[in-house]
Design an enzyme around this catalytic site. Structure first.
Site, PDB file in Angstrom:
ATOM      1  CE  LYS A 105      18.729  72.586  56.281  1.00  0.00           C
ATOM      2  NZ  LYS A 105      17.580  72.072  57.048  1.00  0.00           N
ATOM      3  CB  SER A 152      14.624  77.182  52.495  1.00  0.00           C
ATOM      4  OG  SER A 152      15.770  76.693  53.163  1.00  0.00           O
TER       5      SER A 152
END
Lengths: 330, 330
Positions: B57, B83
């Site tokens: 990410k 998340s």
């Protein structure tokens, strides 16, 4: 020092070519930004947890068994005693040359290591958990069955095999200033030191040990000051609980490694193991927490001109059935 | 397909050079003899667990924030919903450019991920655990504070950032036949597919998803067949519980990835995660158990002419305070 007992540079190179001939992997060297920042140095993790059977022990075991089979192709089998990883490595190596194998283990060996040994088809003999009991049983078996003994460290071929780590490391990171090595009997650090110091006499090889090892005193005096009979240390790290180093390895250590020893309390070792899981994303076993713990918590003891440091990650065979060491602390 | 929404090859290369300019590591590709033997293929593990902040990410977050700051150097701050891993990555990226950051998280986010976000100085806003609630809050914050929104996947710069994995991978393993990618919203697989298929149109990109995702039906029909409002799947893997893929990512997936999808039951995902710890000595998170589980348990679904397969290990931010997933099963 009896030169016959110590592998030569050539013997370590031959060991490396033995391992290459059967596709033993060259283990990667990993770096990590957090680790470099915390220590203010360039840390190179030599990842023997990625080695066959999950630890560096496969190097020594394979080299010894391949050499033994070359000299005597009709060898009946192999026997060894081990804290676990060496037993797994010998069982695996014996299965490759299709010979039976018996591993003598202390009766408190972790289940994951026993399972791994069985998986390679070796027979297991359990014995009392004292330093001498497994050696005696091993000698009896060797005599009775005419099996070849593969010692965990006090053997020229075993030391040469472990030395292949340094062959790779010195090519992977040519400008290393120091190597930090967890030490139990001393086979690993002897192989690494014999090779690395001959290639680069300025490199410094440091031992990392649990509390109570008395290694620094012995190295400073150049004498075996350890009490007899040999004892086990009070440490969570079963792989490094021998107090004494080997009869072959100790003189090598006296000649080639630094007198300064990193003594690592169990809490530091366990915290370093957790650090590896959490920040390095590596599964390592407690013995590797000795060298990692040394660089994490005692890097200020190293000279400021030591910039490029290899930390030997010895293996990754930690028991994952049970809670992890820091989880058990609760 | 709206070409403005999809990054071009050039934009992915620019993203790679953005990341290089701030020393984002090129993650290693690891191999493992046991894994190759079990699957009968050459498996290349692209280890994004070694990436900054412990997951891929950081690529998308850093590229997006660096690009946004280039265009508007006076940006007041950043806001995102996540998340977990994307939140950590945005918090880290915002701290690098010295801007405040707010992360909107579902109230059941694992503690290790919340701690990591706080460590980078970001503010956390907790919300109900439904797919739409965090988006609404995020939009409100962005409006009120004039913060730049960094979406988890539906953004050209995010997709370009994730695509840099393929830039590295195609150089590291030039003769790849296939890439297996865990899929939630689809940002990762879109970036990888956009790059890899343009460089080598014969390469096959496969999605690996939890049960109930309906992705294969949607890809075969080329339509969003998912029920509205968006739902969370019943899976242990919180990082991959979005049923729907993104409005930008789904059309990319329809154009570039295989219609055949690997659907992975939770048990297979958890077993694969354990396999990574035990045999690969890698700390991976459950999402990575999707791609690893696919190759371990469903490799026979791949054409026999697919030999060289990259498996994306998305990250390693698993909670180590608590028992590990397979330990909790008892």
């Amino acid at each position: 020092m009896n030169e016959k007992l110590n592998p030569s540079l050539a013997e370590i190179h031959i060991a490396a070519s033995h391992l290459r001939s059967i596709s033993v992997p060259i283990t990667p060297v990993l770096t990590n930004a957090i680790l470099n920042k915390l220590t203010g140095r360039n840390i190179y993790l030599k990842c023997e947890n990625f080695q066959l059977t999950g630890s560096f022990k496969s190097r020594g075991a394979l080299n010894t068994i391949l050499n033994a089979m070359k000299i005597e192709p009709n060898l009946k089998g192999f026997v060894t005693y081990s804290s676990g990883n060496h037993g797994i490595a010998v069982a695996h190596a014996a299965s490759l040359v299709q010979r039976p194998c018996i591993v003598v283990l202390c009766n408190d060996t972790p289940k994951n290591k026993i399972d791994a040994i069985k998986q390679y088809g070796a027979e297991i003999v359990l014995c009392e958990s004292t330093p001498l009991s497994h050696i005696a049983i091993c000698l009896d078996i060797a005599k009775e069955r005419e099996y070849y003994i593969v010692p965990a460290s006090d053997h020229c071929d075993v030391i040469a095999g472990q030395g292949t780590i340094a062959v790779e490391l010195m090519e992977q990171i040519p400008d290393l200033d120091a190597i930090l090595v967890p030490v139990s009997d001393g086979g690993l650090i002897s192989g690494i030191a014999l090779y690395a110091k001959r290639i680069n006499p300025n490199i410094r090889i440091y031992a990392c040990v649990p509390e109570g090892k008395m290694l620094e005193e012995c190295l400073v005096e150049g004498k075996r000051l350890w009490p007899d009979p040999p004892q086990f240390l009070e440490t969570e790290c079963k792989a490094c609980r021998s107090q004494q180093c080997g009869m072959i390895t100790f003189p090598i250590m006296c000649s080639f490694i630094e007198k300064q020893v990193f003594t690592i309390p169990d809490k530091v070792m366990i915290d370093a193991t957790r650090f590896a899981f959490e920040h390095l994303k590596l599964v390592i076993e407690l013995a590797s927490g000795l060298s990692l713990g040394a660089i994490l918590s005692q890097h200020n003891k190293l000279d400021t001109n030591i910039h490029n440091i290899a930390v030997i990650i010895t293996g990754g065979n930690i028991d994952l059935n049970d809670r992890l060491p820091w989880q058990q602390e609760k």
